[in-house]
Design a protein around this motif. Sequence first.
Motif, PDB file in Angstrom:
ATOM      1  N   LEU A   1       0.833  -1.196   0.000  1.00 29.70           N
ATOM      2  CA  LEU A   1       0.000   0.000   0.000  1.00 29.70           C
ATOM      3  C   LEU A   1       0.874   1.255   0.000  1.00 29.70           C
ATOM      4  O   LEU A   1       2.014   1.217   0.467  1.00 29.70           O
ATOM      5  CB  LEU A   1      -0.908   0.005   1.228  1.00 29.70           C
ATOM      6  N   PRO A   2       0.359   2.385  -0.498  1.00 32.73           N
ATOM      7  CA  PRO A   2       1.131   3.639  -0.443  1.00 32.73           C
ATOM      8  C   PRO A   2       1.489   3.992   0.998  1.00 32.73           C
ATOM      9  O   PRO A   2       0.635   3.964   1.889  1.00 32.73           O
ATOM     10  CB  PRO A   2       0.187   4.671  -1.058  1.00 32.73           C
ATOM     11  N   ILE A   3       2.734   4.349   1.207  1.00 33.45           N
ATOM     12  CA  ILE A   3       3.201   4.628   2.567  1.00 33.45           C
ATOM     13  C   ILE A   3       2.534   5.874   3.125  1.00 33.45           C
ATOM     14  O   ILE A   3       2.254   5.958   4.324  1.00 33.45           O
ATOM     15  CB  ILE A   3       4.730   4.781   2.561  1.00 33.45           C
ATOM     16  N   THR A   4       2.275   6.847   2.262  1.00 36.15           N
ATOM     17  CA  THR A   4       1.680   8.098   2.747  1.00 36.15           C
ATOM     18  C   THR A   4       0.310   7.872   3.382  1.00 36.15           C
ATOM     19  O   THR A   4      -0.067   8.597   4.303  1.00 36.15           O
ATOM     20  CB  THR A   4       1.546   9.097   1.591  1.00 36.15           C
ATOM     21  N   HIS A   5      -0.430   6.859   2.912  1.00 36.02           N
ATOM     22  CA  HIS A   5      -1.734   6.583   3.510  1.00 36.02           C
ATOM     23  C   HIS A   5      -1.575   6.142   4.957  1.00 36.02           C
ATOM     24  O   HIS A   5      -2.306   6.600   5.851  1.00 36.02           O
ATOM     25  CB  HIS A   5      -2.460   5.497   2.707  1.00 36.02           C
ATOM     26  N   GLU A   6      -0.635   5.253   5.208  1.00 38.27           N
ATOM     27  CA  GLU A   6      -0.420   4.766   6.571  1.00 38.27           C
ATOM     28  C   GLU A   6       0.108   5.878   7.475  1.00 38.27           C
ATOM     29  O   GLU A   6      -0.343   6.035   8.615  1.00 38.27           O
ATOM     30  CB  GLU A   6       0.559   3.595   6.566  1.00 38.27           C
ATOM     31  N   VAL A   7       1.063   6.654   6.959  1.00 40.53           N
ATOM     32  CA  VAL A   7       1.638   7.733   7.770  1.00 40.53           C
ATOM     33  C   VAL A   7       0.572   8.773   8.097  1.00 40.53           C
ATOM     34  O   VAL A   7       0.480   9.251   9.238  1.00 40.53           O
ATOM     35  CB  VAL A   7       2.824   8.382   7.034  1.00 40.53           C
ATOM     36  N   THR A   8      -0.252   9.125   7.123  1.00 40.21           N
ATOM     37  CA  THR A   8      -1.315  10.102   7.361  1.00 40.21           C
ATOM     38  C   THR A   8      -2.315   9.589   8.384  1.00 40.21           C
ATOM     39  O   THR A   8      -2.786  10.348   9.244  1.00 40.21           O
ATOM     40  CB  THR A   8      -2.038  10.422   6.038  1.00 40.21           C
ATOM     41  N   ALA A   9      -2.641   8.291   8.316  1.00 37.33           N
ATOM     42  CA  ALA A   9      -3.592   7.716   9.261  1.00 37.33           C
ATOM     43  C   ALA A   9      -3.049   7.740  10.695  1.00 37.33           C
ATOM     44  O   ALA A   9      -3.808   7.906  11.654  1.00 37.33           O
ATOM     45  CB  ALA A   9      -3.932   6.287   8.853  1.00 37.33           C
ATOM     46  N   ARG A  10      -1.736   7.573  10.842  1.00 36.82           N
ATOM     47  CA  ARG A  10      -1.129   7.554  12.180  1.00 36.82           C
ATOM     48  C   ARG A  10      -0.744   8.945  12.667  1.00 36.82           C
ATOM     49  O   ARG A  10      -0.538   9.138  13.867  1.00 36.82           O
ATOM     50  CB  ARG A  10       0.117   6.665  12.163  1.00 36.82           C
ATOM     51  N   LEU A  11      -0.627   9.895  11.758  1.00 38.58           N
ATOM     52  CA  LEU A  11      -0.154  11.227  12.125  1.00 38.58           C
ATOM     53  C   LEU A  11      -1.080  11.913  13.121  1.00 38.58           C
ATOM     54  O   LEU A  11      -0.617  12.574  14.061  1.00 38.58           O
ATOM     55  CB  LEU A  11      -0.018  12.088  10.865  1.00 38.58           C
ATOM     56  N   GLY A  12      -2.380  11.748  12.946  1.00 38.47           N
ATOM     57  CA  GLY A  12      -3.330  12.395  13.845  1.00 38.47           C
ATOM     58  C   GLY A  12      -3.179  11.934  15.281  1.00 38.47           C
ATOM     59  O   GLY A  12      -3.304  12.733  16.217  1.00 38.47           O
TER      60      GLY A  12
END
Length: 315
Positions: A85-96
């Motif tokens: 999966l795109p890494i940015t999706h996971e990072v964005t989901a965890r960033l909050g």
Amino acid sequence: MFRYALSRAAVAAGQCFAVLVAVFALTSLLPGDTADVLVGEQGTEEQAALVRTRLGLDQPVVSRFGSWLHAVLQGDFGRSLVTGLPITHEVTARLGTTALLAGCALAVVVPLALLLGVASGLREGSWIDRALNGATVLLHAVPEFVLGLLLVAWLSLGLGLLPATAAGTAGAELPLTPQVLVLPVGVLVSRQLCDLARQVRIGVAERKDGPVASHLRLLGLGERRIVVRHVMPNALAPAVQQLARCVDGLLGGAVVVESLFAVSGLGTGFVEAVQNRDLPAVQCYALVFALTAVAVNLLADLAVHRLVPVREGRA
């Protein structure tokens, strides 16, 4: 101010490039790679070699760095080598989640540090001054994960007042269950609060009896006005720089605290990526932490320059 901002931005840009190089170099030096994790202990060397070829891990380091840097500058951090999966999706989901923890910690640290620092600085040698110094030494002697375990044993297992972990609580549910945040935020706050309060205390203590404050007292100004208008602005300049270091400490502490309390934030994702040798994910998480630190320190430098401007020709 504009020239200073441009010069600091240029330095920050150089630091960002150095971060890119350092992150790629250090992740390339990690023992093992994603192929070893994907094929498992039962896999053969031939299978691992095929996986490396498919993932491009057999390419020269310089070639891989050039391709990675070109993609990053375009905002493409690639896909996870484990999930695809795109890494940015996971990072964005965890960033909050991490932003929520850090925001709650800062909301506690800043006002309390100002209150404790000013109170102890104005009353050197008082009980509050001695208590602050003692707490600072004590908390620096206890690692964050040890403090977290002690709090869990006392408040969760012993007294049953708070949940021991956030396991089973999704990131979006954390604001609705604030009791889950008490222990993680408490561990993050402890050391940073003492460091920032001590910095404020040092600045206030140095300036409350300085020549400027003494002269203003001779002119008949009230003590409160002297402290608020003249002592604190000069004392806050080094405290702002310490606040930037506190943010760095919160980011580093998030790795320990989120893993300890099972909070699904950037720290937990970073640890999982390292365990899985998911190099693109490791690089993305490391860049988020590093670039955030660079940005925060840049803002701190600009704030300090605003509080204590450097005049041309000043010695």
